[in-house]
Design a protein around this motif. Structure first.
Motif, mmCIF file in Angstrom:
data_model
loop_
_atom_site.group_PDB
_atom_site.id
_atom_site.type_symbol
_atom_site.label_atom_id
_atom_site.label_comp_id
_atom_site.label_asym_id
_atom_site.label_seq_id
_atom_site.Cartn_x
_atom_site.Cartn_y
_atom_site.Cartn_z
ATOM 1 N N GLU A 15 11.854 40.849 -14.516
ATOM 2 C CA GLU A 15 12.426 39.529 -14.292
ATOM 3 C C GLU A 15 11.300 38.508 -14.126
ATOM 4 N N ILE A 16 11.510 37.346 -14.699
ATOM 5 C CA ILE A 16 10.502 36.283 -14.606
ATOM 6 C C ILE A 16 10.457 35.745 -13.187
ATOM 7 N N LEU A 17 9.247 35.658 -12.628
ATOM 8 C CA LEU A 17 9.096 35.099 -11.290
ATOM 9 C C LEU A 17 9.212 33.582 -11.366
ATOM 10 N N PRO A 18 10.022 32.979 -10.502
ATOM 11 C CA PRO A 18 10.163 31.512 -10.549
ATOM 12 C C PRO A 18 8.866 30.832 -10.107
ATOM 13 N N PRO A 19 8.476 29.765 -10.758
ATOM 14 C CA PRO A 19 7.252 29.066 -10.356
ATOM 15 C C PRO A 19 7.448 28.314 -9.042
ATOM 16 N N LYS A 20 6.376 28.203 -8.273
ATOM 17 C CA LYS A 20 6.404 27.441 -7.018
ATOM 18 C C LYS A 20 5.771 26.084 -7.287
ATOM 19 N N LEU A 21 6.611 25.094 -7.528
ATOM 20 C CA LEU A 21 6.124 23.777 -7.932
ATOM 21 C C LEU A 21 5.974 22.858 -6.725
ATOM 22 N N ALA A 22 4.885 22.110 -6.725
ATOM 23 C CA ALA A 22 4.666 21.093 -5.698
ATOM 24 C C ALA A 22 5.214 19.758 -6.187
ATOM 25 N N SER A 23 5.469 18.851 -5.262
ATOM 26 C CA SER A 23 6.020 17.532 -5.602
ATOM 27 C C SER A 23 5.182 16.440 -4.953
ATOM 28 N N TYR A 24 5.102 15.304 -5.634
ATOM 29 C CA TYR A 24 4.268 14.197 -5.133
ATOM 30 C C TYR A 24 4.822 12.883 -5.657
ATOM 31 N N ILE A 25 5.042 11.946 -4.747
ATOM 32 C CA ILE A 25 5.484 10.598 -5.121
ATOM 33 C C ILE A 25 4.439 9.606 -4.613
ATOM 34 N N PRO A 26 3.683 8.963 -5.500
ATOM 35 C CA PRO A 26 2.648 8.015 -5.050
ATOM 36 C C PRO A 26 3.253 6.813 -4.331
ATOM 37 N N GLU A 27 2.559 6.335 -3.315
ATOM 38 C CA GLU A 27 3.009 5.141 -2.607
ATOM 39 C C GLU A 27 1.825 4.460 -1.934
ATOM 40 N N VAL A 28 1.963 3.161 -1.743
ATOM 41 C CA VAL A 28 1.031 2.384 -0.927
ATOM 42 C C VAL A 28 1.879 1.662 0.101
ATOM 43 N N SER A 29 1.714 2.016 1.351
ATOM 44 C CA SER A 29 2.545 1.433 2.400
ATOM 45 C C SER A 29 1.773 0.351 3.150
ATOM 46 N N LEU A 30 2.319 -0.858 3.122
ATOM 47 C CA LEU A 30 1.751 -1.976 3.887
ATOM 48 C C LEU A 30 2.681 -2.366 5.032
ATOM 49 N N GLU A 31 3.572 -1.448 5.385
ATOM 50 C CA GLU A 31 4.510 -1.730 6.469
ATOM 51 C C GLU A 31 3.761 -1.909 7.784
ATOM 52 N N GLY A 32 4.295 -2.799 8.605
ATOM 53 C CA GLY A 32 3.678 -3.068 9.890
ATOM 54 C C GLY A 32 2.690 -4.211 9.862
ATOM 55 N N LEU A 33 2.312 -4.656 8.665
ATOM 56 C CA LEU A 33 1.398 -5.797 8.556
ATOM 57 C C LEU A 33 2.192 -7.096 8.512
ATOM 58 N N GLN A 34 1.583 -8.154 9.031
ATOM 59 C CA GLN A 34 2.240 -9.453 9.136
ATOM 60 C C GLN A 34 2.424 -10.090 7.757
ATOM 61 N N LEU A 35 3.639 -10.551 7.474
ATOM 62 C CA LEU A 35 3.886 -11.278 6.230
ATOM 63 C C LEU A 35 3.307 -12.678 6.327
ATOM 64 N N GLY A 36 3.002 -13.258 5.144
ATOM 65 C CA GLY A 36 2.386 -14.579 5.105
ATOM 66 C C GLY A 36 3.391 -15.696 5.282
ATOM 67 N N VAL A 37 2.958 -16.897 4.973
ATOM 68 C CA VAL A 37 3.783 -18.079 5.229
ATOM 69 C C VAL A 37 5.022 -18.130 4.348
ATOM 70 N N ASP A 38 5.024 -17.419 3.215
ATOM 71 C CA ASP A 38 6.219 -17.415 2.366
ATOM 72 C C ASP A 38 7.212 -16.327 2.762
ATOM 73 N N ASN A 39 6.867 -15.534 3.809
ATOM 74 C CA ASN A 39 7.735 -14.462 4.315
ATOM 75 C C ASN A 39 8.018 -13.381 3.276
ATOM 76 N N LEU A 40 7.244 -13.344 2.221
ATOM 77 C CA LEU A 40 7.440 -12.357 1.159
ATOM 78 C C LEU A 40 6.190 -11.521 0.927
ATOM 79 N N ARG A 41 5.039 -12.172 1.035
ATOM 80 C CA ARG A 41 3.774 -11.517 0.711
ATOM 81 C C ARG A 41 2.807 -11.632 1.887
ATOM 82 N N HIS A 42 1.763 -10.807 1.816
ATOM 83 C CA HIS A 42 0.716 -10.832 2.839
ATOM 84 C C HIS A 42 -0.392 -11.777 2.383
ATOM 85 N N ASP A 43 -0.719 -12.758 3.199
ATOM 86 C CA ASP A 43 -1.780 -13.713 2.859
ATOM 87 C C ASP A 43 -3.145 -13.075 3.110
ATOM 88 N N VAL A 44 -3.996 -13.085 2.078
ATOM 89 C CA VAL A 44 -5.318 -12.468 2.179
ATOM 90 C C VAL A 44 -6.372 -13.447 1.698
#
Length: 745
Positions: A15-44
Motif C-alpha cells: 500500500e502506498i504510504l500517504p505523504p506528510k505535507l506541510a502547509s504555509y500561508i505567507p503574511e505580514v502582520s502590522l496589527e497593533g500599530l497606530q494608523l495614520g491621519v487617514d485612518n487607513l494606512r500607517h504614516d511613515v
C-alpha cells in the motif's frame, strides 16, 4: 482524475504510504500599530538623508544598466536645470554619472535598516521594524519606476537640442534613448535584482543576527518575505528572472504551461492522492503548494530511493505525476524550460525568451528562430540545435527526474508569488509621508512613525536613567609587586603595559568610561540615557569577556618571558537609576550602590581556591553559603564565600536587565557539576557591538549551595542564584562544535 494505483511488488502488493505535507500561508502582520491621519494606512517618514542619497544611487544604477552615460553627459547645464521639478524635491542626479555598485548602496541601506531595528527595540515592538522594512521596499519600488521616467524625460529633452544640427551625433543619441525606452523591463529587472542582492546580504550579514539578538526567533517567517527574488518584479512573470531562480513558465493564454494551468493540474494531482476531498477549499491546497519541501515528500524531487517504503511510494506518485504532465501536453514544455536557460545568454534579447523556448519543441517556431539567428550574422545555430536534440531525446528516468525537478521549482515559484502578494497587501497599508505639512499633521496627532538616522534625530537633553558598573580586580597584586621588585623590575610599567593600557583602548568601542583607577583594580561605568537603546549590560558583558581575552593573551607572552602572570576577577552590577556624584574640588566622584556590589562580585576567597582548582572546572565563578537562610538574615554578606578567579560574575539585577536587552537562548553542554547534583542552566546570546559586528556570550545560572565551611561538604541547595558570564574558551569551543554537528545532522 483516478486514484493512483497500488504499487505492485514481486512478492505481492504494498500500500502506498500517504505523504506528510506541510502547509504555509505567507503574511505580514502590522496589527497593533497606530494608523495614520487617514485612518487607513500607517504614516511613515524615512530618513531624508537616506531617501535623497538612495534616489541618486538608483538613478545611477539605471543609467549604468541602460547605457545612458554618454547620452546624459552631452546635456547642457541649461537643459539640466529645467528638469529640477522632476526630482520630486530631491536634488537631480549629479552629472557626470559616477560608477555605482553594491558597495555604494550597501552602507546606506544597512544604516537605515539598523536605525529602524533600534527604533523597534526602544519601543519593545518588533512590528515597528516590520513596518520600516515594508516602507523601505515601497520606497525602492517607487523610485525604480520614478527615476527611470525622469531619466527618459531628460534623454528626450537633450535630443531636442540636437534637432537640425550635428545629425550623425543626433542619430546616435536618438537610437540610444529609443533603445533605453524599449529595454525598460530589462533595465528595471537588472537594477531591481542588484537592490535585492544588497538587501539579502544585509539581512544575512547583519540584520538577522541583530534581530535574533534583540528579539529572539519570534517572527522570522515574516522576514522571509523580504528575501524573495520577485521582490522588485511587478507581476512575477519576467521570463529571465524565472529562468534564473525557478522555471520559465508560459506567458500567453495559448501556452499549456502558463501558471494558472500548471497550478490547476498540480491541485488536481494533490486531490487524486485523496489528501483532501473534492469539496476542500483551495486555501488548504494553496498552503501545500507554498512549501517546496513537499515536492521531496511527494515524488522524491524526481529521484526517490526505492529501497525504502517511502521511496517506493514516492516512485508511484512520480510515475503518476509524469503521466499527468504527458496527458496535459506539458511535459515537452517542461523539458524546453530547462534547456532554454543556457541559450538565453547567447541568443537573447535578439530572440525573445519565450519564442526561443517554444522553438525547442515547435517546428514552426523553430523556423522563425533559425531565420532570426541567420539574419544576425554573428550567431550560430549549433547550440540551439543541440538543445533541440536533448529535448527530443529525453526519455525514461531523465524525463521523470525533470518532472520531479519541475514540481519542486513550481512550488518554490508558487510560494514566492504568494509572498509577493502578501507583501503587496502590506505595501498598500503604508503611506510614505512626502511633504512637511503632512509630517507635521501626523506628528501632531501622534500617528507618525519616523525612521531617522542618528545624525538626523533632534538632540535631546542627556538624562541618565540607569547605569552599569564593571570592576576588574587584580588578584594578589601585592605579591606580584614584591615579586617584580625583587627582580629589579618596574611594577607600574608591568601593570600599565599588560592590563591598564590595553583596557583603555577598548573603552570608546563599548561606550564605557573610567570611574577611577586603583593600584590593583579598574572601575568602569556604562551610562544609559533616556530613550537610548545602548544595551548597556550586554555590552558590559562583551567588554568584560574581551578584557579577559586580552589578559589571557598577554599572560602567554609573560610566561614566555619568565614573568609572573595576571589573574583577574570581574564583577558587573546594574542599577536601574542614575548614579549620584559629589565634588572634590573640580573632580566628580561617583556614588552608587552598584560600586559596592561590583566590589563584592569581583572578590575571591582564598580558602575556597584550592578546593575549586582541584575540580578542574570549566567555570570561573562560584558562590557558597555557610549558614542557613534564617541565620544569614542579619549579616548576609558574612554568610557567603565567593570564588571568582579569571571569571566574570553578574549581579541578579544585571542578569534580569540582560534578559530584557537581548534574547537568551537556553543551551546544553556536557560539563561537570558540583557534587554531581548541581543543576545549572546555560544560555547563549549574540550581542551587537556594531552594525555588522556581533560577539557571542554564554551565561551560566546556578543555585547557591549551603556548605559546611570546615569540610567543604554539601548540606543543601538554596533557592538563591548566582550568574556568570563564561570566560573559559573551552566552553565556547564546545558550543560551536555542537552547533556544527547539529547543522550536519
Amino acid at each position: 482524475m483516478p486514484r493512483i494505483p497500488i504499487f505492485r511488488l514481486g512478492r505481492g502488493s504494498e500500500e502506498i504510504l500517504p505523504p506528510k505535507l506541510a502547509s504555509y500561508i505567507p503574511e505580514v502582520s502590522l496589527e497593533g500599530l497606530q494608523l495614520g491621519v487617514d485612518n487607513l494606512r500607517h504614516d511613515v517618514l524615512l530618513s531624508p538623508k537616506f531617501t535623497e542619497q538612495v534616489r541618486r544611487q538608483i538613478a545611477s544604477l539605471i543609467v549604468r544598466h541602460g547605457g545612458l552615460e554618454g547620452v546624459l553627459a552631452a546635456e547642457t547645464p541649461q537643459q539640466y536645470g529645467t528638469l529640477g521639478p522632476l526630482a520630486r524635491g530631491a536634488n537631480p542626479v549629479s552629472r557626470p554619472f559616477s560608477k555605482v555598485g553594491p558597495a555604494d548602496l550597501k552602507p546606506l541601506l544597512s544604516e537605515q535598516h539598523v536605525a529602524a531595528l533600534n527604533r523597534a527595540k526602544a519601543a519593545e515592538d518588533l512590528g515597528i521594524d516590520l513596518l520600516a522594512r515594508v516602507a523601505i521596499v515601497k520606497f525602492l519600488r517607487t523610485e525604480l519606476n520614478s527615476q527611470f521616467a525622469q531619466l527618459l524625460e531628460r534623454g528626450r529633452a537633450m535630443l531636442k537640442s540636437y534637432e537640425g544640427v550635428r545629425q550623425q551625433k543626433a542619430l546616435e543619441y536618438r537610437e540610444r534613448v529609443a533603445a533605453f525606452q524599449v529595454a525598460k523591463k530589462i533595465i528595471l529587472r537588472k537594477a531591481g535584482q542588484e537592490l535585492f542582492r544588497i538587501l539579502r546580504e544585509i539581512e544575512k550579514e547583519t540584520l538577522a543576527r541583530m534581530r535574533r539578538s534583540l528579539f529572539g526567533e519570534g517572527r522570522e517567517a515574516q522576514y522571509q518575505l523580504f528575501l524573495n527574488p520577485l521582490l522588485f518584479n511587478d507581476d512575477g512573470g519576467d521570463p529571465y528572472l524565472n529562468a534564473e531562480h525557478y522555471v520559465m513558465l508560459g506567458n500567453y493564454e495559448r501556452d499549456p504551461d502558463r501558471f494558472s494551468n500548471v497550478r490547476s493540474i498540480t491541485c488536481a494531482f494533490l486531490r487524486s492522492l485523496n489528501l483532501a476531498p473534492a469539496s476542500e477549499p483551495d486555501a488548504k491546497l494553496d498552503g501545500w503548494l507554498n512549501v517546496p519541501e513537499n515536492a521531496q515528500e511527494l515524488v522524491g524531487a524526481g529521484s526517490p530511493d526505492e529501497a525504502t517504503p517511502e521511496g517506493r511510494s514516492q516512485k508511484t506518485r512520480l510515475t503518476a505525476w509524469v503521466d499527468l504532465l504527458e496527458r496535459e501536453k506539458i511535459m515537452e514544455s517542461v523539458l524546453a524550460s530547462y534547456e532554454v536557460v543556457p541559450l538565453l545568454a547567447e541568443y537573447s534579447p535578439r530572440v525573445n525568451a519565450q519564442q526561443l523556448k517554444n522553438a525547442l519543441i515547435s517546428r514552426e517556431e523553430r523556423m522563425r528562430v533559425e531565420k532570426l539567428i541567420e539574419e544576425h550574422g554573428k550567431l550560430s545555430c549549433e547550440t540551439f540545435y543541440s538543445a533541440t536534440a536533448r529535448v527530443a531525446g529525453c526519455r525514461g528516468a531523465d524525463r521523470a527526474r525533470m518532472a520531479g525537478r519541475f514540481l519542486l521549482d513550481f512550488l518554490r515559484y508558487h510560494r514566492d508569488l504568494r509572498r509577493v502578494e502578501a507583501l503587496n497587501g502590506a505595501l498598500d497599508a503604508v503611506n510614505l509621508v512626502a511633504n512637511e505639512k503632512m509630517r507635521e499633521l501626523s506628528a501632531m496627532n501622534g500617528t507618525l512613525y519616523e525612521f531617522l538616522l542618528a545624525e538626523e534625530q533632534k538632540p535631546a537633553e542627556e538624562k541618565i536613567v540607569r547605569h552599569v558598573i564593571i570592576k576588574a580586580d587584580v588578584r594578589d597584586s601585592s605579591r606580584l609587586t614584591r615579586s617584580l621588585l625583587e627582580r629589579d623590575l618596574n611594577p607600574a610599567s608591568y601593570f600599565s603595559l599588560n592590563f591598564y593600557g590595553p583596557v583603555n583602548k577598548l573603552l570608546s568601542k563599548y561606550g564605557a568610561r573610567k570611574v577611577f583607577l586603583e593600584g590593583d583594580a579598574i572601575i568602569l561605568a556604562l551610562l544609559e540615557n533616556e530613550g537610548d537603546v545602548s544595551l548597556a549590560v550586554a555590552r558590559a558583558c562583551v567588554l568584560a569577556r574581551e578584557m579577559m581575552e586580552i589578559v589571557r593573551g598577554y599572560n602567554q607572552l609573560l610566561e614566555r618571558a619568565g614573568l609572573p602572570s595576571l589573574e583577574l576577577g570581574i564583577g558587573i552590577s546594574f542599577q536601574d537609576s542614575a548614579p549620584m556624584y559629589l565634588m572634590d574640588g573640580e573632580q566628580r566622584i561617583m556614588i552608587s550602590d552598584a560600586l559596592n556590589e561590583s566590589d563584592r562580585l569581583s572578590a575571591c576567597n582564598k580558602r575556597v581556591r584550592k578546593a575549586i582548582e582541584s575540580m578542574r572546572s570549566p567555570f570561573n565563578v562560584y558562590a557558597f553559603q555557610t549558614v542557613s537562610d534564617g541565620d544569614s538574615a542579619d549579616h548576609p554578606d558574612d554568610s557567603f564565600i565567593r570564588y571568582n578567579l579569571n571569571g566574570i560574575r553578574l549581579s541578579e539585577a544585571a542578569f534580569q536587565r540582560l534578559q530584557q536587552e537581548i534574547s537568551l537562548e537556553p543551551c546544553k553542554l556536557d560539563l561537570p557539576a558540583l557534587w554531581g547534583s548541581e543543576k545549572f542552566q546555560l544560555y547563549s546570546a549574540l550581542v551587537p557591538v556594531d552594525n555588522d559586528i556581533f560577539r557571542r556570550i554564554i551565561l551560566r545560572s546556578s543555585h547557591i549551595p549551603q556548605i559546611d565551611p570546615q569540610t567543604f561538604s554539601l548540606k543543601q541547595w538554596t533557592d538563591r542564584s548566582y550568574y556568570e558570564v563564561c570566560a573559559n574558551p573551552t566552553v565556547y569551543t564546545m558550543l560551536e562544535s555542537n552547533a556544527a554537528a547539529g547543522s550536519k545532522n
